[in-house]
Scaffold this motif. Structure first.
Motif, PDB file in Angstrom:
ATOM      1  N   LYS A  78      -1.915  20.887  20.280  1.00  0.00           N
ATOM      2  CA  LYS A  78      -1.679  20.709  18.834  1.00  0.00           C
ATOM      3  C   LYS A  78      -1.099  19.319  18.545  1.00  0.00           C
ATOM      4  CE  LYS A  78       1.430  23.401  17.076  1.00  0.00           C
ATOM      5  NZ  LYS A  78       2.103  24.629  16.580  1.00  0.00           N
ATOM      6  N   THR A  79      -0.220  18.854  19.438  1.00  0.00           N
ATOM      7  CA  THR A  79       0.393  17.528  19.278  1.00  0.00           C
ATOM      8  C   THR A  79      -0.654  16.425  19.391  1.00  0.00           C
ATOM      9  OG1 THR A  79       2.513  18.299  20.172  1.00  0.00           O
ATOM     10  CG2 THR A  79       2.096  15.917  20.216  1.00  0.00           C
ATOM     11  N   GLN A  80      -1.614  16.574  20.322  1.00  0.00           N
ATOM     12  CA  GLN A  80      -2.658  15.551  20.490  1.00  0.00           C
ATOM     13  C   GLN A  80      -3.479  15.410  19.214  1.00  0.00           C
ATOM     14  OE1 GLN A  80      -2.057  13.905  23.397  1.00  0.00           O
ATOM     15  NE2 GLN A  80      -0.566  15.597  23.428  1.00  0.00           N
ATOM     16  N   ARG A  81      -3.785  16.542  18.593  1.00  0.00           N
ATOM     17  CA  ARG A  81      -4.574  16.504  17.349  1.00  0.00           C
ATOM     18  C   ARG A  81      -3.780  15.843  16.222  1.00  0.00           C
ATOM     19  NH1 ARG A  81      -6.372  22.421  18.852  1.00  0.00           N
ATOM     20  NH2 ARG A  81      -8.369  21.988  19.865  1.00  0.00           N
ATOM     21  N   ARG A  82      -2.489  16.151  16.181  1.00  0.00           N
ATOM     22  CA  ARG A  82      -1.649  15.558  15.137  1.00  0.00           C
ATOM     23  C   ARG A  82      -1.527  14.055  15.338  1.00  0.00           C
ATOM     24  NH1 ARG A  82       2.285  18.702  15.695  1.00  0.00           N
ATOM     25  NH2 ARG A  82       3.730  17.415  16.883  1.00  0.00           N
ATOM     26  N   MET A  83      -1.399  13.621  16.605  1.00  0.00           N
ATOM     27  CA  MET A  83      -1.299  12.188  16.900  1.00  0.00           C
ATOM     28  C   MET A  83      -2.587  11.447  16.537  1.00  0.00           C
ATOM     29  SD  MET A  83       1.753  11.454  18.034  1.00  0.00           S
ATOM     30  CE  MET A  83       2.288  12.619  16.770  1.00  0.00           C
ATOM     31  N   LYS A  84      -3.730  12.151  16.707  1.00  0.00           N
ATOM     32  CA  LYS A  84      -5.022  11.533  16.351  1.00  0.00           C
ATOM     33  C   LYS A  84      -5.101  11.322  14.842  1.00  0.00           C
ATOM     34  CE  LYS A  84      -9.385  10.320  17.226  1.00  0.00           C
ATOM     35  NZ  LYS A  84     -10.398  11.357  17.434  1.00  0.00           N
ATOM     36  N   SER A  86       1.054   5.575  16.842  1.00  0.00           N
ATOM     37  CA  SER A  86       0.875   6.853  17.515  1.00  0.00           C
ATOM     38  C   SER A  86       0.973   6.656  19.023  1.00  0.00           C
ATOM     39  CB  SER A  86      -0.487   7.464  17.159  1.00  0.00           C
ATOM     40  OG  SER A  86      -0.753   8.586  17.969  1.00  0.00           O
ATOM     41  N   CYS A  87       1.521   7.656  19.714  1.00  0.00           N
ATOM     42  CA  CYS A  87       1.632   7.561  21.177  1.00  0.00           C
ATOM     43  C   CYS A  87       0.308   7.877  21.870  1.00  0.00           C
ATOM     44  CB  CYS A  87       2.726   8.501  21.684  1.00  0.00           C
ATOM     45  SG  CYS A  87       2.408  10.244  21.363  1.00  0.00           S
ATOM     46  N   LEU A  88      -0.717   8.220  21.061  1.00  0.00           N
ATOM     47  CA  LEU A  88      -2.032   8.545  21.615  1.00  0.00           C
ATOM     48  C   LEU A  88      -2.870   7.273  21.691  1.00  0.00           C
ATOM     49  CD1 LEU A  88      -3.742  11.012  22.551  1.00  0.00           C
ATOM     50  CD2 LEU A  88      -4.697  11.056  20.248  1.00  0.00           C
ATOM     51  N   GLN A 138      -6.184   4.855  23.029  1.00  0.00           N
ATOM     52  CA  GLN A 138      -7.634   5.033  23.077  1.00  0.00           C
ATOM     53  C   GLN A 138      -8.060   5.553  24.456  1.00  0.00           C
ATOM     54  OE1 GLN A 138      -9.815   4.709  20.426  1.00  0.00           O
ATOM     55  NE2 GLN A 138     -11.157   5.730  21.897  1.00  0.00           N
ATOM     56  N   ASN A 139      -7.354   5.109  25.491  1.00  0.00           N
ATOM     57  CA  ASN A 139      -7.669   5.563  26.848  1.00  0.00           C
ATOM     58  C   ASN A 139      -7.485   7.082  26.969  1.00  0.00           C
ATOM     59  OD1 ASN A 139      -8.223   5.289  29.723  1.00  0.00           O
ATOM     60  ND2 ASN A 139      -6.029   5.627  30.024  1.00  0.00           N
ATOM     61  N   ARG A 140      -6.405   7.587  26.356  1.00  0.00           N
ATOM     62  CA  ARG A 140      -6.147   9.028  26.387  1.00  0.00           C
ATOM     63  C   ARG A 140      -7.198   9.785  25.572  1.00  0.00           C
ATOM     64  NH1 ARG A 140       0.489   9.319  25.681  1.00  0.00           N
ATOM     65  NH2 ARG A 140       0.995   8.389  27.714  1.00  0.00           N
ATOM     66  N   ILE A 141      -7.587   9.199  24.456  1.00  0.00           N
ATOM     67  CA  ILE A 141      -8.625   9.819  23.629  1.00  0.00           C
ATOM     68  C   ILE A 141      -9.927   9.931  24.407  1.00  0.00           C
ATOM     69  CG2 ILE A 141     -10.089   9.483  21.589  1.00  0.00           C
ATOM     70  CD1 ILE A 141      -7.660   8.208  20.211  1.00  0.00           C
ATOM     71  N   ASP A 142     -10.262   8.861  25.127  1.00  0.00           N
ATOM     72  CA  ASP A 142     -11.497   8.855  25.932  1.00  0.00           C
ATOM     73  C   ASP A 142     -11.450   9.936  27.017  1.00  0.00           C
ATOM     74  OD1 ASP A 142     -12.427   6.780  24.410  1.00  0.00           O
ATOM     75  OD2 ASP A 142     -11.848   5.212  25.849  1.00  0.00           O
ATOM     76  N   GLN A 143     -10.278  10.086  27.647  1.00  0.00           N
ATOM     77  CA  GLN A 143     -10.147  11.089  28.708  1.00  0.00           C
ATOM     78  C   GLN A 143     -10.313  12.509  28.152  1.00  0.00           C
ATOM     79  OE1 GLN A 143      -6.956  10.573  31.693  1.00  0.00           O
ATOM     80  NE2 GLN A 143      -6.535   8.589  30.733  1.00  0.00           N
ATOM     81  N   LEU A 144      -9.749  12.743  26.969  1.00  0.00           N
ATOM     82  CA  LEU A 144      -9.872  14.059  26.339  1.00  0.00           C
ATOM     83  C   LEU A 144     -11.313  14.305  25.889  1.00  0.00           C
ATOM     84  CD1 LEU A 144      -6.537  14.095  24.300  1.00  0.00           C
ATOM     85  CD2 LEU A 144      -7.149  15.624  26.186  1.00  0.00           C
ATOM     86  N   ASP A 145     -11.948  13.269  25.404  1.00  0.00           N
ATOM     87  CA  ASP A 145     -13.356  13.401  24.987  1.00  0.00           C
ATOM     88  C   ASP A 145     -14.240  13.818  26.165  1.00  0.00           C
ATOM     89  OD1 ASP A 145     -12.970  12.822  22.326  1.00  0.00           O
ATOM     90  OD2 ASP A 145     -13.382  10.673  22.552  1.00  0.00           O
ATOM     91  N   LYS A 146     -13.931  13.305  27.354  1.00  0.00           N
ATOM     92  CA  LYS A 146     -14.713  13.647  28.540  1.00  0.00           C
ATOM     93  C   LYS A 146     -14.593  15.139  28.879  1.00  0.00           C
ATOM     94  CE  LYS A 146     -14.597   9.089  30.743  1.00  0.00           C
ATOM     95  NZ  LYS A 146     -14.094   8.291  31.905  1.00  0.00           N
ATOM     96  N   LEU A 147     -13.472  15.735  28.466  1.00  0.00           N
ATOM     97  CA  LEU A 147     -13.259  17.173  28.704  1.00  0.00           C
ATOM     98  C   LEU A 147     -13.892  18.043  27.622  1.00  0.00           C
ATOM     99  CD1 LEU A 147      -9.482  17.198  29.756  1.00  0.00           C
ATOM    100  CD2 LEU A 147     -11.482  17.302  31.247  1.00  0.00           C
ATOM    101  N   GLY A 148     -14.472  17.383  26.603  1.00  0.00           N
ATOM    102  CA  GLY A 148     -15.046  18.133  25.487  1.00  0.00           C
ATOM    103  C   GLY A 148     -13.977  18.615  24.516  1.00  0.00           C
ATOM    104  N   PHE A 149     -12.886  17.859  24.434  1.00  0.00           N
ATOM    105  CA  PHE A 149     -11.772  18.240  23.561  1.00  0.00           C
ATOM    106  C   PHE A 149     -12.239  18.332  22.108  1.00  0.00           C
ATOM    107  CE2 PHE A 149      -7.872  17.536  21.144  1.00  0.00           C
ATOM    108  CZ  PHE A 149      -6.958  18.312  21.831  1.00  0.00           C
TER     109      PHE A 149
END
Length: 205
Positions: free
Chosen positions: A18-24, A33-35, A37-48
């Motif tokens: 929930k925190t990741q979505r709020r940070m986005k 934001s503490c999120l 782009q590298n973290r966003i890319d990693q989550l995208d690879k997981l199908g977040f």
């Protein structure tokens, strides 16, 4: 990666997601934001699934998931979903609601049940129609009796299975119980199943 907001097995993971979505959202608004782009890319690879970040207010889906998790825990302990009358009253009401919503779903009426939710309940061997489930249990016993004895004329006082003897006697009065079209459909389904194993609706005296 659709972790529900209520996830008893790992609530800290649910809160983190929930925190990741709020940070986005904050990042999209141009704020710090503490999120990264590298973290966003990693989550995208997981199908977040980021789309859930647009939801607002309480969600009925969360309430459904909460009850489902309660039922899931019961299933893990008992290997069935046949709650007793001494069980949690609110969960019992929820179970009755699922059966009502399932009938609406099957009729094509408006229902909050979805194919996904039905599959999740079926995975717990949930009985959407406990009356029919009980009938099928006796029918399977009759099929076994027919396979062994070559007929379905179970004595009414059958010592090996007294309930089956009484059940067979009751089936001979099936058509007399019809009071509406919906019952007629259910009865016809039973009659056809019984005919498939050469059931005699008129007992020989």
């Amino acid at each position: 990666c659709d972790v529900p907001q209520y996830f008893p097995e790992n609530q800290s993971l649910s809160n983190w997601v929930k925190t990741q979505r709020r940070m986005k959202v904050i990042l999209g608004e141009g704020q710090q934001s503490c999120l990264s782009q590298n973290r966003i890319d990693q989550l995208d690879k997981l199908g977040f699934n980021w789309s859930l970040m647009h939801r607002r207010g309480p969600q009925k889906g969360n309430s459904w998931e909460k009850r489902y998790q309660e039922l899931f825990r019961y299933y893990e302990c008992h290997q069935n979903t046949c709650l007793t009358h001494n069980s949690d009253a609110s969960l019992l009401r929820w179970i009755q609601r699922q059966r009502l919503e399932y009938k609406r779903f099957k009729k094509g009426d408006k229902s909050y049940l979805t194919n996904d939710r039905i599959e999740k309940l079926e995975a717990l061997r949930f009985e959407f129609d406990p009356v029919m489930a009980s009938w099928k249990k006796r029918f399977n016993e009759l099929k076994e009796y027919h396979m062994i004895n070559g007929h379905c004329n179970v004595p009414q006082r059958y010592k090996l299975n007294p309930k089956l003897g009484r059940w067979v006697s009751n089936q001979r009065h099936l058509l007399k119980t019809v009071t509406c079209n919906e019952q007629l459909y259910s009865v016809n389904e039973k009659v056809n199943a019984l005919k498939s194993i050469n059931f005699e609706f008129y007992s020989k005296k």
